[in-house]
Design a protein around this motif. Sequence first.
Motif, PDB file in Angstrom:
ATOM      1  N   THR A  47       0.845  -1.192   0.000  1.00  0.00           N
ATOM      2  CA  THR A  47       0.000   0.000   0.000  1.00  0.00           C
ATOM      3  C   THR A  47       0.886   1.249   0.000  1.00  0.00           C
ATOM      4  OG1 THR A  47      -0.149  -0.018   2.420  1.00  0.00           O
ATOM      5  CG2 THR A  47      -1.856  -1.204   1.212  1.00  0.00           C
ATOM      6  N   THR A  48       2.155   1.060  -0.367  1.00  0.00           N
ATOM      7  CA  THR A  48       3.185   2.103  -0.361  1.00  0.00           C
ATOM      8  C   THR A  48       3.595   2.431  -1.787  1.00  0.00           C
ATOM      9  OG1 THR A  48       4.025   1.273   1.764  1.00  0.00           O
ATOM     10  CG2 THR A  48       5.504   2.674   0.473  1.00  0.00           C
ATOM     11  N   THR A  49       3.827   3.703  -2.066  1.00  0.00           N
ATOM     12  CA  THR A  49       4.320   4.101  -3.383  1.00  0.00           C
ATOM     13  C   THR A  49       5.802   4.419  -3.310  1.00  0.00           C
ATOM     14  OG1 THR A  49       3.793   6.430  -3.009  1.00  0.00           O
ATOM     15  CG2 THR A  49       2.079   5.060  -4.028  1.00  0.00           C
ATOM     16  N   MET A  50       6.469   4.338  -4.455  1.00  0.00           N
ATOM     17  CA  MET A  50       7.858   4.767  -4.532  1.00  0.00           C
ATOM     18  C   MET A  50       7.939   6.264  -4.237  1.00  0.00           C
ATOM     19  SD  MET A  50       9.333   2.617  -7.807  1.00  0.00           S
ATOM     20  CE  MET A  50      11.048   2.922  -7.350  1.00  0.00           C
ATOM     21  N   PHE A  51       9.054   6.683  -3.673  1.00  0.00           N
ATOM     22  CA  PHE A  51       9.221   8.077  -3.293  1.00  0.00           C
ATOM     23  C   PHE A  51       8.986   8.984  -4.502  1.00  0.00           C
ATOM     24  CE2 PHE A  51      11.640  11.959  -2.558  1.00  0.00           C
ATOM     25  CZ  PHE A  51      11.225  12.307  -1.277  1.00  0.00           C
ATOM     26  N   GLY A  52       8.076   9.946  -4.337  1.00  0.00           N
ATOM     27  CA  GLY A  52       7.798  10.912  -5.395  1.00  0.00           C
ATOM     28  C   GLY A  52       6.787  10.463  -6.420  1.00  0.00           C
ATOM     29  N   SER A  53       6.257   9.240  -6.286  1.00  0.00           N
ATOM     30  CA  SER A  53       5.288   8.736  -7.264  1.00  0.00           C
ATOM     31  C   SER A  53       3.926   8.583  -6.606  1.00  0.00           C
ATOM     32  CB  SER A  53       5.733   7.381  -7.817  1.00  0.00           C
ATOM     33  OG  SER A  53       4.701   6.810  -8.609  1.00  0.00           O
ATOM     34  N   PRO A  54       2.832   8.930  -7.323  1.00  0.00           N
ATOM     35  CA  PRO A  54       1.499   8.772  -6.734  1.00  0.00           C
ATOM     36  C   PRO A  54       0.976   7.348  -6.759  1.00  0.00           C
ATOM     37  CG  PRO A  54       1.304   9.720  -8.915  1.00  0.00           C
ATOM     38  CD  PRO A  54       2.776   9.632  -8.621  1.00  0.00           C
ATOM     39  N   GLN A  55       1.541   6.475  -7.628  1.00  0.00           N
ATOM     40  CA  GLN A  55       0.965   5.146  -7.814  1.00  0.00           C
ATOM     41  C   GLN A  55       1.990   4.025  -7.883  1.00  0.00           C
ATOM     42  OE1 GLN A  55      -1.462   5.324 -11.365  1.00  0.00           O
ATOM     43  NE2 GLN A  55      -2.849   6.860 -10.500  1.00  0.00           N
ATOM     44  N   THR A  56       3.158   4.266  -8.439  1.00  0.00           N
ATOM     45  CA  THR A  56       4.123   3.192  -8.665  1.00  0.00           C
ATOM     46  C   THR A  56       4.507   2.528  -7.351  1.00  0.00           C
ATOM     47  OG1 THR A  56       5.016   4.380 -10.567  1.00  0.00           O
ATOM     48  CG2 THR A  56       6.352   2.597  -9.664  1.00  0.00           C
ATOM     49  N   GLY A  57       4.399   1.211  -7.317  1.00  0.00           N
ATOM     50  CA  GLY A  57       4.692   0.437  -6.128  1.00  0.00           C
ATOM     51  C   GLY A  57       3.464  -0.180  -5.496  1.00  0.00           C
ATOM     52  N   LEU A  58       2.277   0.335  -5.800  1.00  0.00           N
ATOM     53  CA  LEU A  58       1.059  -0.197  -5.206  1.00  0.00           C
ATOM     54  C   LEU A  58       0.734  -1.580  -5.752  1.00  0.00           C
ATOM     55  CD1 LEU A  58      -1.245   2.971  -5.337  1.00  0.00           C
ATOM     56  CD2 LEU A  58      -0.068   2.042  -3.329  1.00  0.00           C
ATOM     57  N   SER A  59       0.260  -2.463  -4.893  1.00  0.00           N
ATOM     58  CA  SER A  59      -0.170  -3.802  -5.317  1.00  0.00           C
ATOM     59  C   SER A  59      -1.594  -3.749  -5.857  1.00  0.00           C
ATOM     60  CB  SER A  59      -0.124  -4.788  -4.142  1.00  0.00           C
ATOM     61  OG  SER A  59       1.199  -5.118  -3.817  1.00  0.00           O
ATOM     62  N   THR A  60      -1.788  -4.447  -6.958  1.00  0.00           N
ATOM     63  CA  THR A  60      -3.108  -4.565  -7.580  1.00  0.00           C
ATOM     64  C   THR A  60      -3.677  -5.944  -7.288  1.00  0.00           C
ATOM     65  OG1 THR A  60      -2.414  -3.081  -9.372  1.00  0.00           O
ATOM     66  CG2 THR A  60      -4.382  -4.426  -9.747  1.00  0.00           C
ATOM     67  N   LEU A  61      -4.916  -5.992  -6.843  1.00  0.00           N
ATOM     68  CA  LEU A  61      -5.595  -7.258  -6.591  1.00  0.00           C
ATOM     69  C   LEU A  61      -6.083  -7.858  -7.908  1.00  0.00           C
ATOM     70  CD1 LEU A  61      -7.634  -6.171  -3.452  1.00  0.00           C
ATOM     71  CD2 LEU A  61      -5.531  -7.518  -3.504  1.00  0.00           C
ATOM     72  N   PRO A  62      -6.406  -9.148  -7.932  1.00  0.00           N
ATOM     73  CA  PRO A  62      -6.827  -9.793  -9.178  1.00  0.00           C
ATOM     74  C   PRO A  62      -8.033  -9.128  -9.841  1.00  0.00           C
ATOM     75  CG  PRO A  62      -6.257 -11.461  -7.572  1.00  0.00           C
ATOM     76  CD  PRO A  62      -6.207 -10.146  -6.852  1.00  0.00           C
ATOM     77  N   ASP A  63      -8.891  -8.452  -9.065  1.00  0.00           N
ATOM     78  CA  ASP A  63     -10.051  -7.794  -9.676  1.00  0.00           C
ATOM     79  C   ASP A  63      -9.739  -6.392 -10.184  1.00  0.00           C
ATOM     80  OD1 ASP A  63      -9.865  -6.293  -7.376  1.00  0.00           O
ATOM     81  OD2 ASP A  63     -11.744  -6.987  -6.497  1.00  0.00           O
ATOM     82  N   GLY A  64      -8.460  -5.984 -10.128  1.00  0.00           N
ATOM     83  CA  GLY A  64      -8.047  -4.697 -10.663  1.00  0.00           C
ATOM     84  C   GLY A  64      -7.986  -3.570  -9.655  1.00  0.00           C
TER      85      GLY A  64
END
Length: 347
Positions: A47-64
């Motif tokens: 549930t953590t993003t890479m430093f400076g990114s709004p989304q990169t690093g987040l886990s996506t569940l199978p339903d998207g």
Amino acid sequence: MNHPLEPVRLPANQPPQFYRGGGAIAALRGADGSNGEFGPEDWVASTTTMFGSPQTGLSTLPDGQWLRDVVRDDPQGWLGAAHVSAFSSSTGLLVKLLDAGQRLPVHFHPSDSFARRHFDSHFGKTEAWIVVGTSGEAPTVHAGFRETTSAQVVDQWVREQDAPAMLDALNSLRVRPGDTVYIPAGLPHAIGAGVFVVELQQPTDFSLTMEWRDFLASPDKGHLGLGFDTALRALDTSGWDAERLASIVRRTGTDRRSTVDLLAPQSAEFFRADQLRPDPVLTLRPSFAVLVVLEGSGTLRWDHGGEAAVAKGDTLVVPYGAGELELAGALTAIRCRPPEPEKRSRS
């Protein structure tokens, strides 16, 4: 969309990194390694993003859906009331599979208090490594200065980018599977080439990198915009002798019990990790958790009659609301959990 409160098998989640690695992750997952040589980190249940990114690093569940959003929508169901009281809707945990294809640079992480002051974050980045594989002749990690080092000397190393001096100043530890190393905030460290770990950490991406040349594009990436004068205030420059090192290192590779507490006791304020070997069945109390299956295969069962087959390379996120679990089969898994709320200091 409501998500059922049951364990969820997660796909690989490998945001791009600046260093090489990833072959051991592909082998564990039975993948073809198509993410290339710069996929050395798999962020599991992130549930953590890479430093400076709004989304990169987040886990996506199978339903998207993003796991972050699903947890925020039902924090008590995913995390339990006591956890929510202490941490709100944060899982309080980030788990990574980290395969160092080359030595990582010398770096360190901020404490909670430093992160609150400079990054407006409740969490710093204390972490721990569970060594699950090694390659090469001398797999090594580096942790803590061997002798107390003045701020002036450290500043000179950083200004001159004297990588040999930085590395030589650290303790070098040979490691093998089953070894664990707790890395408190501020401790300078580096993971050597050929070391594959399951890493537990607080849920941030705050890495302050002393040795930025040949790794990062600019010194700004090393000090995260703070300037090194400020960033280095978070560094532990004290000496770590053999006795101090023994307090953060555990050797668990020969422990064949069905449940093994893997980490140094002081890590309990930040996270928990157990090695599980059902014999033939283990019952696990309700908790938010991340499961990483290292060997073998078996079955995971949870309240209300649900069950799923699990096997080597599987990574699963388990909500608190799944209730009591039963893990059965000839397998080895690591269960990663946030701290017990009452053990979490708010200092």
